[in-house]
Enzyme design. Structure first.
Site, PDB file in Angstrom:
ATOM      1  N   LYS A  52       5.308 -16.828   1.773  1.00 39.26           N
ATOM      2  CA  LYS A  52       5.069 -15.512   1.160  1.00 39.26           C
ATOM      3  C   LYS A  52       6.219 -14.572   1.530  1.00 39.26           C
ATOM      4  CE  LYS A  52       1.513 -11.889   0.767  1.00 39.26           C
ATOM      5  NZ  LYS A  52       0.257 -11.341   1.297  1.00 39.26           N
ATOM      6  N   SER A  98      -3.355 -10.348  -2.170  1.00 38.85           N
ATOM      7  CA  SER A  98      -1.966 -10.139  -2.528  1.00 38.85           C
ATOM      8  C   SER A  98      -1.111 -11.405  -2.469  1.00 38.85           C
ATOM      9  CB  SER A  98      -1.344  -9.091  -1.594  1.00 38.85           C
ATOM     10  OG  SER A  98      -1.312  -9.581  -0.261  1.00 38.85           O
ATOM     11  N   SER A 125      -6.371 -10.996   1.392  1.00 39.87           N
ATOM     12  CA  SER A 125      -5.239 -11.443   0.566  1.00 39.87           C
ATOM     13  C   SER A 125      -4.915 -12.928   0.610  1.00 39.87           C
ATOM     14  CB  SER A 125      -3.986 -10.670   0.951  1.00 39.87           C
ATOM     15  OG  SER A 125      -3.983  -9.454   0.278  1.00 39.87           O
TER      16      SER A 125
HETATM   17  N1  GLN Z   1      -6.696  -5.821  -1.535  1.00 37.15           N
HETATM   18  C1  GLN Z   1      -6.554  -5.334  -0.216  1.00 37.15           C
HETATM   19  C2  GLN Z   1      -5.539  -4.220  -0.188  1.00 37.15           C
HETATM   20  O1  GLN Z   1      -4.990  -3.941  -1.193  1.00 37.15           O
HETATM   21  C3  GLN Z   1      -6.201  -6.434   0.728  1.00 37.15           C
HETATM   22  C4  GLN Z   1      -4.782  -6.798   0.709  1.00 37.15           C
HETATM   23  C5  GLN Z   1      -4.395  -7.744   1.809  1.00 37.15           C
HETATM   24  O2  GLN Z   1      -5.224  -8.439   2.394  1.00 37.15           O
HETATM   25  N2  GLN Z   1      -3.121  -7.754   2.120  1.00 37.15           N
HETATM   26  O3  GLN Z   1      -5.269  -3.625   0.791  1.00 37.15           O
END
Ligand code: GLN
Length: 491
Positions: free
Chosen positions: A78, A153, A177
């Site tokens: 990632k 994400s 995410s």
């Molecule tokens: N959707 C959540 C956010 O936007 C989680 C994102 C994540 O776990 N990096 O913060």
């Protein structure tokens, strides 16, 4: 050997015994990744040194040395993880040309154990999002339906994994995410207990919530990857010094006598997509048939998990992202001359152009919550409630070994469907954020497929440092589902 189906250990064993060379494995995955990427947008950058990395592994084998349990296994990383000499953007314009001088500890550990890095995977900018649409490099598409999101994400990691463009990939999980995109794309995604994997070299989003983890095609691969990525790191003061167990070797799918918790609060409001509801009920009834006991547990404060999470995450993000100022590294706006602007104009222009809309929204929200007069009422208060939530989970885990729930209320949604409605997007995290607030391990395992051929995952959580129990239950579900090693075929 069928590299589309092989486990990580099978690939490494074949490389170590010269049945397959690391170079062949690398070329197989790299060709696939480069061929499929234009349709799916899972990769931001390819690592053109992959073949050289593979050749080095093969030379080690020829010399009689052991490159390790990931010998020649091609990984995707990632773009939140710093990779030495390889561009690391966090999917942001502000880091568009950033080439780190060092590896994140998690990446260094993968390399040390023989992994070959194929490239960097697309995501929401700074990991803020639930769909992987907030990327400076364009949205990631769902490999089962190109009109749907891959989830966020870590959407690039999940999509690349589902298509076997890589043998395994890394993700980060601040509020879901890893688990959400894993569920949307039909792969296994796991985060261990907060502190198990060093955060050193992982671009910070919300430091008290961030945790890395692997996305893989099987539970066994997840167990092995976790073993390699976890461990004490003196470069991260929050990393745990507890020994890392042999999770893979100890995997045990027998559910006899195991207690599976069902969180009352997660099923109260309705709102579950009927196919997600059916999958969750089926998972519970099948585990029961295999000898597990289903117990109802209650964590009442989960009803405040979303506001608590978005307050804490935005606050910490606003602080972490203050380092992107156009002075030290990353993007800087074009200025005709620096002589006639003041510092504030300099920052505003650079940050205004460098950050995307969602990131700016979080920075504003977070700065507000941390400002004098509001800190006590917001960030501090959220921290207190967070502690109480953690205690409630500890009580719940006195009654059960794992907690089973949906990952998201519905399968993957359509591209552009929620992007203009941030609140709708935030609500997608309803089942995942509590895990991070309490610092617990959590994972998603593919369990069903909807009528529209979209994957549906099941979430498992365990108490702190009880990853084995979570992995065991995931293995049992993987056996029931018959979806182990699922590879997407829409392309
Ligand atoms: N959707 C959540 C956010 O936007 C989680 C994102 C994540 O776990 N990096 O913060």
């Amino acid at each position: 050997m069928d590299l589309l189906k092989a486990s990580l250990s099978e690939i490494a064993t074949a490389v170590r015994s010269k049945k397959v060379s690391a170079l062949e494995a690398t070329q197989f995955f790299m060709n696939r990744a480069k061929k499929l990427n234009p349709k799916i947008n899972a990769f931001i950058s390819f690592d053109e040194s992959a073949q050289d990395q593979a050749r080095k592994i093969d030379e080690q084998v020829s010399r009689g040395e052991d490159p390790g349990p990931l010998a020649g296994v091609p990984w995707g990383i990632k773009d939140m993880f710093c990779t030495k000499g390889l561009r690391t953007t966090a999917a942001s314009k502000i880091l568009e040309n950033f080439v780190p001088p060092y590896d994140a500890t998690a990446v260094a550990l993968l390399k040390k154990n023989g992994a070959v890095i194929l490239g960097k995977l697309n995501q929401d900018e700074f990991a803020m999002g639930s769909s992987s649409e907030n990327s400076h490099f364009g949205a990631v598409k769902n490999p089962w339906n190109l009109n749907c999101v891959a989830g966020g994400s870590s959407g690039g990691s999940a999509a690349a994994q589902a298509l076997r463009m890589v043998a395994a990939s890394t993700g980060t999980d601040t509020g879901g995410s890893i688990r959400q995109p894993a569920s949307f794309c039909g792969v296994v995604g796991a985060k261990p207990t907060y502190g198990r994997i060093s955060r050193y070299g992982i671009i910070a989003y919300a430091s008290s919530l961030d945790q890395a983890g692997p996305l893989t095609n099987s539970v066994e691969d997840a167990a092995l990857s976790l073993e390699i990525m976890c461990g004490k790191d003196i470069k991260d003061g929050t990393s745990s010094s507890l020994p890392v167990p042999s999770w893979k070797k100890n995997l045990n799918p027998s559910m006899r006598g195991r207690k599976i918790g069902v969180l009352k609060e997660y099923f109260q409001d309705g709102g579950l997509h009927p196919e997600v509801q059916a999958a969750t009920e089926k998972a519970l009834s099948e585990l029961k048939q295999q000898g597990a006991e289903i117990v109802e547990v209650s964590v009442p404060l989960t009803k405040y998990a979303i506001p608590m999470y978005y307050l804490i995450a935005a606050s910490e993000a606003s602080s972490n992202l203050s380092r992107y100022d156009g002075v030290r590294f990353g993007f800087r706006s074009e200025f005709k001359s620096l002589a006639h602007i003041n510092l504030s104009e300099f920052y505003s222009k650079t940050r205004g152009e460098g950050f995307g809309a969602e990131v700016k929204r979080r920075i504003m929200l977070g700065t507000y919550c941390l400002s004098a007069g509001y800190y006590e009422a917001f960030y501090n208060k959220a921290g207190q409630v967070r502690r109480m939530l953690r205690d409630e989970f500890s009580l719940a885990f006195e009654k059960c070994d794992v907690i089973l729930s949906p990952v998201t209320a519905a399968p993957a949604f359509k591209l552009n469907e929620r992007i203009s409605d941030p609140l709708q997007m935030y609500l997608n995290d309803i089942f995942t954020v509590a895990t991070n607030l309490a610092g617990l391990p959590g994972m998603s395992v593919p369990f069903a497929t909807s009528k529209e051929r979209l994957p549906i995952g099941i979430q498992l959580m365990a108490n702190h440092f009880q990853e084995q129990k979570m992995l065991d239950a995931a293995l049992a579900l993987e056996g029931i589902s018959g979806l182990k090693g699922l590879v997407a075929d829409v392309l």
